[in-house]
Design an enzyme around this catalytic site. Structure first.
Site, PDB file in Angstrom:
ATOM      1  N   HIS A 267      48.449  40.121  82.386  1.00 45.38           N
ATOM      2  CA  HIS A 267      47.574  39.025  81.931  1.00 45.38           C
ATOM      3  C   HIS A 267      46.963  38.301  83.126  1.00 45.38           C
ATOM      4  CE1 HIS A 267      48.455  38.872  77.543  1.00 45.38           C
ATOM      5  NE2 HIS A 267      49.519  39.558  77.922  1.00 45.38           N
ATOM      6  N   ASP A 320      54.565  41.151  80.353  1.00 49.61           N
ATOM      7  CA  ASP A 320      54.396  41.675  78.998  1.00 49.61           C
ATOM      8  C   ASP A 320      53.032  42.336  78.816  1.00 49.61           C
ATOM      9  OD1 ASP A 320      53.299  39.063  79.425  1.00 49.61           O
ATOM     10  OD2 ASP A 320      52.826  38.986  77.289  1.00 49.61           O
ATOM     11  N   GLU A 321      52.940  43.121  77.765  1.00 47.88           N
ATOM     12  CA  GLU A 321      51.679  43.689  77.298  1.00 47.88           C
ATOM     13  C   GLU A 321      50.857  44.304  78.429  1.00 47.88           C
ATOM     14  OE1 GLU A 321      50.553  41.270  73.321  1.00 47.88           O
ATOM     15  OE2 GLU A 321      50.117  40.145  75.146  1.00 47.88           O
ATOM     16  N   VAL A 322      51.464  45.189  79.165  1.00 50.60           N
ATOM     17  CA  VAL A 322      50.762  45.833  80.280  1.00 50.60           C
ATOM     18  C   VAL A 322      50.128  47.142  79.798  1.00 50.60           C
ATOM     19  CG1 VAL A 322      50.988  46.758  82.615  1.00 50.60           C
ATOM     20  CG2 VAL A 322      52.395  44.801  81.895  1.00 50.60           C
TER      21      VAL A 322
END
Lengths: 527, 527
Positions: A267, A320-322
C-alpha cells in the site's frame, strides 16, 4: 508507601465497606466500560463547585502537569452543559479528589500498570474521594470513572454523585486496546484527530493506530526524504513532523499511545510521487520496487525519523494485500529476481523481513498484518505481533506458533463495515478458540479499524462511536463480568452514547446499523 | 471619528489602492460569503506569532471583552491545526490588527450596523491590518474575514496571508440571516448548541431560531409555571433558565441573536404533561384549550419569563399546522365556542391574536408562521413578521400587504429535506417576484431550518453544513455579486467546507444530497 500509610488505607477501605448498606453488584451502574469490581451504597453527595485535587501520599510529582490537566478536563466535562448556580450545602459535600500515584515514572510504556482503585466515602471531614494507582496513567482511568459518576442535578443546580459510598477496583483485561484511523484515503485535520483521542479516553482505549500513508496519499513530512509528502493530496493536506510530535504528546498525556504504520510493500503507491524510482515503473506503480537498495534506504529514513517522534514500543509495517504482478512484468525487477534465484513469494517475504530488521534496528518491535504470518509465519522475527484482520481463526494459530497477536477480524471489528452492529462489536471475543493460559497471554489485545475510504472529517465520529465503545468494554472488562447477551448492556451503552453526545462527540444512535440517524423523535436513550 | 482621523484613514485607503498592482475582482478569492467589494494585490505577508489587537481610534471600550475574546478565537482558529515553529522573518510581518469601532454601544439590536472595512496593507512600520466598523458586531465580521485570509504555510512554518494588499468593504444584504434548531424532537446538549453558534459565525449567519418546545417535549424551565418541563423527554434532557441565559449570552457575544419560539396553539401537546388542563381533554391533547383563561395565563407566564432572557426584538409564536378537531369534539370547548358565537376558524384566529397581544405587552415584535397570514392576514398586528415555509409564492403577498417577511420555503431551505441540494440552497432568492423597492425592504431576510425529527447530536453538523453556508452567501452578499450558475462557486464553497472541517465542524461533502458521506478516497476539495 510506608507501613502506616498502608494501614490507614486499609482502614479507610474497611470503613467504606462497612458504610455500604445494601451493596448490589451491577444494578444500573452508569459506568462504561464496567470496572472489575464495583460496590456502592445509597447516599447522595454534592460535588463542591471548586473541587480540588491533591496528591497526598504520591511518589509521583506531576512535573509535566499530566494529572493536573486531566483533573481540570474532568471538571470541565462534568460542568460542560449546565450553569452550576445552586448553593453549596454544608454537609455531604465532596471537596477534593486525592490521587495517590505510587511510581514517579511518567513514560507511557506498553504494558504499564493501568489499574486503579477509586473510593468515594460518605464520612470524613473534609469529605474526599481517593484514587490510588501504580502509575499516573492508572490514575487517569480513575478520573474518567469518577467523572462518569457525576451529573448535574436540576433541583440543587449542583453536580451530584449518587449511590455513595463507592468502592471500585479496576484493571484492564488486555494491555492493547486500539482504534485505527486512516489519514491516507481522506486527510484528517489535527483538530479531528485530537477529538478522536479525547473520545478514546472516555471508554479507556489506549492505542491510536495511525495508518498514516497508503497508495492514495502520503500526508506526512519525512525530513530524511523531503519529497515523500509530494504525494499528499494537496499542499494543505499534510502533517509536519512537529504536528506528529504534537499529536503523540497530546495522546500520551491522555494515556494513549500512537502506533505509526507504513504499509509496505503493497500500500505505498503514493511514495513514488516524490521519488518515482520507488515505483517498479511509471506504468506499474505498486508494490514498491523490491530490487533497489534505495527502497530500503527510504524505509530506513522513514523509520529513523519515526523513532524520534513515535516512542511507542511498536511500529506497524503493514505487509497486507501485496499484488506482486508489477514485479514480474517489469524487466529490471524480473532480471533481479532471476539473478537472486527468487520467485515473487520469496521477494515478498524478503521485503517484509528486511523491513522488520530495519525497524528493529531503530528500537521497534514490529506489527505486521496477518498475511505475513499466513505466508511465512515461521520466518517472522520473534518480536513480531501479528495483526489479524481477515477472519477469526488466525489468532489461535499465531499464538500456537508462539507469536503475539492483535485481533481485528473485519467481519466484526471493522468500523467501515456499516452493516457491522454494535452487538457484534461487543460480542467479538479475542480469545475465541484459545484455551491455553500461556497462549491467551500472547493475545495482547484488539483493535477496531476506521478505514477511511468512505469517511472523512464530516462523519468519522458517528462511524466510530458508539461501536468502538462496545469493543472497548470487551477489551477492558474482566471476561466473567462481560454480558453474554447484549440486551443486558443495551441501556447502559445507550446512556454512555448520550454522555458522549453531551460531551460533544457525535456518537450515533444504537438502533440501526453503522452510523444510523435517529428514526423518529424521542429521548436520547431510546434511539 | 474626528476630522484628522478621517483624513488619515482616507489617505491610508488611497495608498493601499495605489499599492495594488493587478487588481482582479473575484479570482480565487477564498472568502465565504463573498464580501461586497474586494480588491487585492500579489504580495505575501507573514502573521507574527504573537499578533496583537489594538483599538486605536475606537470610541468603543470593549468592557465586556467581546472584541478581545473574538480576536483570541480568531487567532486560535488560524493556529489550530499546525505547530507554528518557523522563525519570524524581519520584514513583511503583520504584527497587529487595529480595530476601530465608531459606536460605544454593545447591545446586539436587530438591524444593527454589521458593516466593516478591512485593509491589509503591504507598507508601514509596524505593518498592521485595520478593521473599521460602526459597531463591534461589524468588527466581529471583519475578524472572520481576516481569519479566512490566513493559512499555515508548510515551507515557512508560519501563518501567512497571500495576495496583499487587501481592501475589503462589506455589509450584509439582509439584516436577518437565520438558522433554526429544534430541541423538542431531539434534545440537543448545550455543548452542541454552542458548536452550532460558532459555526454560524464562520458564514456570518446572525439569528439562531430556537424552536425550543413542540408536541413531543418541553425541555426548558419556566419559573412561572414550574411543572411545564415535566414534559421533557427525561430528567436530564432539560435546560434551566440559567442555561438559556448562558446560550443567549454566548450567542450575542458572537453577534448572533437568539429567537425563542413557542409554537401555539398547535404544536404544544407536551405542555399538558405538567398542566393537563391545557389539553382539551385527556384523550384529545392538541391544540391547547382555547376556552380557558389558564391557557393564556400560561402563555403570559412563559413570555414574561422569556422577556428576562431572550432580549431579541422578536418572539416567535408559531401558529402553523393547527388541527382544530379536538376543539369541536370536546364538549366544554364546543359549548364555549357556541356561547361566544365562534367557529373553529374564529377561535384559531382569536388564539393567535390574543397571544400576539401578550407578546407585545412584554415588549416583543411577533413572528408567526405563514398559515396565520394565509388565514387572517389582515387581522395580524402590524408588528407581525410572517415566516414563510410552505411555498415560494407567499412572500410577495405578505409584503404587498405591508407586513414584513422571512423566507424559508421548505422545498429549498429545509435542511431536514435530505434531497435538497446545496445548489438549491444557494439559488433560492428571497426577493423572487418582488420588484418594488419598498416592498423588497419588508423582506428582512431568510432562514434555513434544521428540523429535528430525524437528526440529533450525532448528525446535526453535517446536516446543516455546508448547505446552510450556501444560503448564508445568498443572504449576505450583494445580489449583483451572487453567481447565476452554482458551478462558478462550487470550488470556493468546497474550500470553505474543508475550512469548516479543519475547524472541527463536521461539514459534509458537496457531492451528493444532504449529508452524504464521501464516495471514494480523494482530496477534501473534490468531495
Amino acid at each position: 508507601m510506608n507501613h502506616s500509610a498502608k494501614m490507614a488505607q486499609a482502614l479507610r477501605l474497611l470503613l467504606a465497606f462497612l458504610a455500604i448498606g445494601s451493596c448490589i453488584a451491577s444494578d444500573n451502574i452508569d459506568l462504561w466500560p464496567m470496572p472489575k469490581t464495583v460496590s456502592h451504597g445509597t447516599q447522595k453527595l454534592y460535588i463542591k463547585k471548586d473541587i480540588t485535587m491533591s496528591m497526598v501520599g504520591s511518589t509521583y510529582s506531576d512535573e509535566k502537569s499530566i494529572l493536573k490537566d486531566a483533573f481540570q478536563r474532568m471538571v470541565d466535562l462534568i460542568t460542560l452543559n449546565h450553569v452550576i448556580d445552586g448553593i453549596n450545602p454544608t454537609s455531604m459535600v465532596l471537596t477534593c479528589v486525592n490521587v495517590v500515584v505510587h511510581t514517579p515514572d511518567d513514560e507511557l510504556n506498553f504494558g504499564a500498570d493501568e489499574s486503579y482503585n477509586l473510593t468515594v466515602p460518605t464520612t470524613g471531614d473534609p469529605l474526599y474521594a481517593q484514587i490510588e494507582a501504580q502509575t499516573v496513567f492508572g490514575a487517569l482511568h480513575g478520573l474518567q470513572t469518577f467523572g462518569q459518576l457525576c451529573y448535574f442535578d436540576f433541583t440543587s443546580r449542583l453536580i451530584e454523585l449518587n449511590s455513595a459510598p463507592w468502592i471500585i477496583t479496576d484493571t484492564p483485561r488486555f494491555p492493547y486496546r486500539g482504534l485505527l484511523i486512516d489519514t491516507a484515503r481522506h486527510y484528517l485535520p489535527v483538530k479531528i484527530i485530537k477529538g478522536v483521542i479525547d473520545a478514546m479516553t472516555y471508554s479507556k482505549l489506549n492505542v491510536l493506530h495511525w495508518h498514516i500513508v497508503d497508495e492514495q496519499s502520503f500526508p506526512i513530512e519525512i525530513p530524511s526524504y523531503p519529497k515523500l509528502w509530494n504525494g499528499s493530496y494537496s499542499y494543505s493536506e499534510r502533517y509536519t513532523m512537529s504536528d506528529a510530535i504534537d499529536i503523540v504528546r497530546y495522546a500520551e498525556r491522555r494515556g494513549v499511545n500512537v502506533l505509526a504504520e507504513i504499509d509496505v510493500p503493497g500500500h505505498a503507491r503514493s511514495w513514488g510521487v516524490g521519488y518515482p524510482s520507488l515505483w517498479p515503473s511509471d506504468s506499474c506503480r505498486e508494490p514498491l520496487d523490491v530490487s533497489k537498495n534505495f527502497t530500503f534506504e527510504v524505509i530506513d529514513g522513514i523509520l529513523s525519523d519515526f523513532s524520534k517522534v513515535f516512542k511507542f514500543k511498536f511500529a506497524h509495517l503493514g505487509g497486507d494485500e501485496v499484488n506482486t504482478s508489477c514485479w514480474t512484468t517489469t524487466p529490471h525487477i524480473e532480471g533481479w529476481l532471476n539473478n537472486n534465484h527468487m520467485n515473487v513469494s520469496d521477494a515478498y517475504r524478503d521485503f517484509v523481513l528486511r523491513s522488520q530488521k530495519i525497524a528493529i534496528s531503530h528500537g521497534y518491535d514490529i506489527i505486521n498484518w496477518e498475511e505475513t504470518f499466513n505466508n511465512f509465519g515461521d520466518k517472522l522475527d520473534h518480536k513480531t505481533v501479528v495483526h489479524n484482520w481477515l477472519g477469526e481463526d488466525v489468532a489461535p494459530k499465531v499464538v500456537a506458533a508462539g507469536l503475539r497477536c492483535i485481533v481485528s477480524n473485519q467481519d466484526k471489528w471493522y468500523l467501515d463495515h456499516l452493516d457491522a452492529s454494535w452487538e457484534g462489536f461487543y460480542m467479538n471475543e479475542p480469545l475465541k478458540g484459545i484455551n491455553d493460559t500461556k497462549q491467551q497471554q500472547l493475545v495482547i489485545g484488539g483493535e477496531v479499524c476506521m478505514w477511511g475510504e468512505e469517511i472523512d472529517a464530516s462523519d468519522i465520529e458517528q462511524t466510530i462511536w458508539p461501536r468502538a465503545a462496545a469493543a472497548a468494554e470487551r477489551l477492558w472488562t474482566p471476561a466473567e463480568k462481560l454480558a453474554n447477551d447484549t440486551r443486558l448492556v443495551t441501556s447502559r451503552l445507550a446512556r454512555f452514547r448520550c454522555l458522549l453526545n453531551q460531551r460533544g462527540v457525535a456518537a450515533a444512535p444504537l438502533a440501526g446499523y453503522g452510523r444510523a440517524s435517529p428514526a423518529e423523535p424521542g429521548p436520547c436513550v431510546r434511539q
